[in-house]
Design an enzyme around this catalytic site. Structure first.
Site, PDB file in Angstrom:
ATOM      1  N   CYS A 189       9.850  -0.575   8.114  1.00 14.81           N
ATOM      2  CA  CYS A 189       9.032   0.359   8.872  1.00 14.81           C
ATOM      3  C   CYS A 189       7.986   1.054   8.000  1.00 14.81           C
ATOM      4  CB  CYS A 189       9.898   1.454   9.468  1.00 14.81           C
ATOM      5  SG  CYS A 189      11.194   0.836  10.535  1.00 14.81           S
ATOM      6  N   GLY A 194       5.525  -2.765   9.783  1.00 15.27           N
ATOM      7  CA  GLY A 194       6.321  -2.872  11.005  1.00 15.27           C
ATOM      8  C   GLY A 194       5.424  -3.174  12.178  1.00 15.27           C
ATOM      9  N   ASN A 209      12.169   4.949   7.425  1.00 20.90           N
ATOM     10  CA  ASN A 209      11.897   3.674   6.754  1.00 20.90           C
ATOM     11  C   ASN A 209      13.043   3.422   5.795  1.00 20.90           C
ATOM     12  OD1 ASN A 209       9.593   2.542   4.178  1.00 20.90           O
ATOM     13  ND2 ASN A 209      10.820   1.357   5.582  1.00 20.90           N
ATOM     14  N   GLY A 210      13.686   2.262   5.928  1.00 23.19           N
ATOM     15  CA  GLY A 210      14.813   1.915   5.069  1.00 23.19           C
ATOM     16  C   GLY A 210      16.029   1.606   5.915  1.00 23.19           C
ATOM     17  N   TYR A 222       5.116  -7.947  -2.867  1.00 25.15           N
ATOM     18  CA  TYR A 222       4.625  -8.387  -1.565  1.00 25.15           C
ATOM     19  C   TYR A 222       4.447  -7.296  -0.532  1.00 25.15           C
ATOM     20  CZ  TYR A 222       4.957 -10.542   3.100  1.00 25.15           C
ATOM     21  OH  TYR A 222       4.755 -10.883   4.396  1.00 25.15           O
TER      22      TYR A 222
END
Ligand code: SF4
Length: 539
Positions: free
Chosen positions: A44, A71, A145-146, A295
Site C-alpha cells: 500500500c 497499490g 502500509n505493511g 524495485y
C-alpha cells in the site's frame, strides 16, 4: 451526512446533490490481465495532511497519485472538518475512484489517503482503506502500509475486550469478525473510551509485530507511526500552512511540501492545532526493506537519505564489474530496469539503448481481455524496436526475476526481432523466500530461484548467459549498513518474528501443508524444495 458518517459502497453525486450508486470495476484486472507476468506487489501507499485553509482532499488525491505504484486495487480518502469524518473509498485506481465532484464534497482541514494492494484478504470494497470506526468520543479513520505478523494474537485481544467490556459494539461499529490486520488495529485503537486516542496508540502500538507505517486521524488530529524496525518507509513534510506525512518523498514533492525527516522507527507523531508532537513507543531497531531500493520505491524517492535512482545506477555499475560480458548494446526492461542498465553501460563502456518500448497503460484497464488477447502475453506490455536490436549482442538488465515467465517471453521476443545474443543481468540476488512484511511475491513454489541453480534458470528462460548482483554489492549500492536492512527474501533470515502458523498456511504458503511451524528451519524445509522444477519444462 451525520457525524462520523461514511459513504457505503460506490457512490456518485446526483444532479440534486444526493449520493447515488454507480457501478465500478472490481480493481482486479490490473493484475489479471497478465497473471503470469505479475511482478512483486507492494501492499500500500499512505498519505496524510493537516493544513487548515488548504484543499486537503485534493492534496491527498495528488499524494495518492504519486503513490499509485504502491497499490492499484483500491483507493480511499478520509477528511475531517473538525466535527465529522467523511470517508470515500472504492475499488480501482486513484483516478478511477475520484473525480472533481467527489473531491469537492470532501471538505475539511485534515485528511488521510490510502491506495491498496491486497496482500491479505480479498480485493473487495470492505477491505479498502481508510478503515473507519466509531469511538466513545468520536471516530477514527486509518490507513496502513505493511503487514502485521501477530494478527492471531490481536484478534484474541479484540475478543477478550469484547468479552470483558462489551463496549466495542459502539453505535455505527459492526461487531468485528475480521482477520484483516488493519481492521483489528483500528478496533483496538478505538476501544479505549477512557483515554485520548494518542494515549490509546501508545498502549496499542507496542503490542503490534511486523511492518506498519500508519496514518490515522480523529476529528481534529493527524497521527502517524512506524514500526520499531521501520520496514516500510514513512516521511514527514512541511507545507507553508501545514504538515504532510507520506510513504515516499516523491509524494511530498508532488504537493509542494519540503522534506523534514523520516518518521523514526518506533515513533508516534500527532499533529493538530497545538503543533507537532513526537512520542516514542518503542526503541528503534532499524531493518528497512532492501527491496524498496531494488524495485518498490519510485526512482525519485529517497530513503534514509539515499536517492533510489542513484542506488539503482550504482547497482548497475557494480553488476557490470561483477558480471561482465562482451556485447554491443545494453537495454533495460522498462521502466524499473532503466537506472541499473544505465549504470551497467557506464561501468562496462557498452552503449546504452532503448530496445523495448513499454505500453504503460495496458495493465491499467478494466476491460476483460479475451483469450486471444491474453495469448499476446508480454507483447501487450512491451514492443521491441527491431532496428535497434537487430543483429546485436544484447545485455538485458532487469531488477529481479520472480517466476521467470516475463524474462522467458521477453527473450523469445528479442530473438524473433533479430537479437544475435541475449545476456540477462539482474540487479538483485535471486528471490527465494516469501515476504511477511507487506510485499506479495509469487508463492514459494512459483519462485523460479527456489530449487534451481543460476544455470538452470538461464536454461529455463532461454538466455545465452545470466548473472545476478551479489547481496554484498547490492547492499553496498544502497550505502545503508547491512545490519540496518531487512534482506529476508534473499537470505531467509527474518528480522521480526514470523506470523502465526495458521496465517502462514492460510495466506502465504497456499497449497502447502498447513501443519507447519513458524521457525525459519521449518520454513526452509517447506520452501527449499524443487518448487520451480517444472520451470525447465515451461513453454
Ligand atoms: S523480505 Fe524482502 S521484500 Fe520483504 S521487507 Fe524484507 S527485504 Fe523487503
Amino acid at each position: 451526512m451525520s457525524r462520523g458518517a461514511r459513504c457505503r459502497g460506490p457512490c456518485g453525486r446526483s444532479a440534486g446533490g444526493r449520493l447515488v450508486a454507480v457501478s465500478r470495476g472490481d480493481g482486479r484486472l490490473n493484475h489479471e490481465l497478465l497473471p503470469d507476468e505479475k511482478g512483486p506487489q507492494d501492499a500500500c501507499g499512505v498519505f496524510g495532511v493537516w493544513a487548515p485553509g488548504e484543499e486537503v482532499a485534493k492534496l491527498t488525491y495528488f499524494g495518492l497519485y504519486a503513490l499509485q505504484h504502491r497499490g492499484q486495487e483500491s483507493a480511499g480518502i478520509a477528511v475531517s472538518n473538525g466535527s465529522q469524518i467523511l470517508v470515500y473509498k472504492d475499488m480501482g485506481l486513484v483516478a478511477q475512484v475520484f473525480d472533481e465532484s467527489h473531491l469537492s464534497a470532501l471538505l475539511g482541514h485534515l485528511a488521510i489517503g490510502h491506495c491498496r494492494y491486497s496482500t491479505t484478504g480479498s480485493s473487495v470494497w470492505e477491505n479498502a482503506q481508510p478503515t473507519f470506526r466509531a469511538t466513545a468520543t468520536g471516530s477514527i479513520a486509518l490507513g496502513h502500509n505493511g503487514n502485521l505478523t501477530n494478527t492471531g494474537e490481536l484478534a484474541k485481544l479484540v475478543d477478550e475486550l469484547v468479552a470483558e467490556r462489551g463496549e466495542l459494539n459502539l453505535p455505527g461499529t459492526p461487531r468485528l469478525r475480521s482477520t484483516s490486520d488493519t481492521d483489528l488495529l483500528t478496533t483496538l485503537l478505538a476501544s479505549h473510551p477512557d483515554v485520548s486516542l494518542e494515549a490509546a496508540a501508545l498502549a496499542v502500538l507496542p503490542k503490534l509485530r511486523g511492518a506498519y507505517s500508519l496514518v490515522w486521524m480523529d476529528e481534529s488530529t493527524l497521527y502517524a507511526a512506524r514500526d520499531p524496525q521501520g520496514i516500510r518507509p514513512l516521511v514527514l513534510g512541511k507545507l507553508e500552512r501545514g504538515w504532510v506525512v507520506a510513504s515516499e518523498t516523491a509524494a511530498l514533492d508532488i504537493v509542494g511540501a519540503s522534506v523534514v525527516r523520516e518518521v523514526e522507527p518506533g515513533e508516534l507523531l500527532a499533529i493538530d492545532e497545538h503543533g507537532l508532537r513526537s512520542r516514542r513507543f518503542a526503541d528503534p531497531a532499524p531493518k528497512g526493506c532492501l527491496f524498496e531500493f531494488v524495485y518498490l520505491a519510485r526512482p525519485d524517492t529517497s530513503i534514509s537519505g539515499r536517492s533510489i535512482h542513484a542506488a539503482r545506477l550504482e547497482m548497475g555499475r557494480r553488476l557490470a564489474l561483477e558480471a561482465p560480458v562482451e556485447a554491443d548494446l545494453v537495454i533495460p526492461v522498462p521502466e524499473s530496469g532503466t537506472p541499473a542498465a544505465i549504470g551497467y553501460s557506464q561501468a562496462s563502456g557498452i552503449p546504452f539503448g532503448q530496445g523495448l518500448v513499454k505500453n504503460s497503460y495496458v495493465g491499467r484497464t478494466f476491460i476483460q481481455p479475451s483469450q486471444t488477447i491474453r495469448q499476446l502475453g508480454i507483447r501487450l506490455k512491451l514492443n521491441p524496436l527491431r532496428q535497434v536490436i537487430q543483429g546485436k549482442r544484447l545485455v538485458v538488465v532487469d531488477d529481479s526475476i520472480v517466476r521467470g515467465n516475463t524474462q522467458r517471453a521477453l527473450i523469445r521476443m528479442l530473438r524473433e526481432a533479430g537479437a544475435a545474443e541475449v545476456h540477462v543481468r539482474i540487479s538483485s540476488p535471486p528471490v527465494k523466500w516469501p515476504c511477511f512484511y507487506g510485499i506479495d511475491f509469487a508463492s514459494p513454489a512459483e519462485l523460479v530461484a527456489n530449487g534451481l541453480t543460476v544455470d538452470q534458470i538461464r536454461a529455463s528462460i532461454g538466455a545465452d548467459s545470466l548473472a545476478y548482483i551479489s547481496l554484498d554489492e547490492l547492499v553496498e549500492a544502497t550505502t545503508i549498513a547491512a545490519e540496518r536492512l531487512c534482506q529476508a527474501c534473499f537470505t531467509g533470515e527474518y528480522p521480526v518474528a514470523l506470523p502465526d502458523p495458521e496465517f502462514l498456511g492460510k495466506h502465504v504458503l497456499e497449497g502447502m501443508e498447513r501443519a507447519i511451524t513458524a521457525d525459519v528451519d521449518g520454513l526452509a524445509a517447506l520452501v527449499g524444495g524443487a518448487g520451480a522444477a517444472d520451470a525447465l519444462k515451461r513453454p
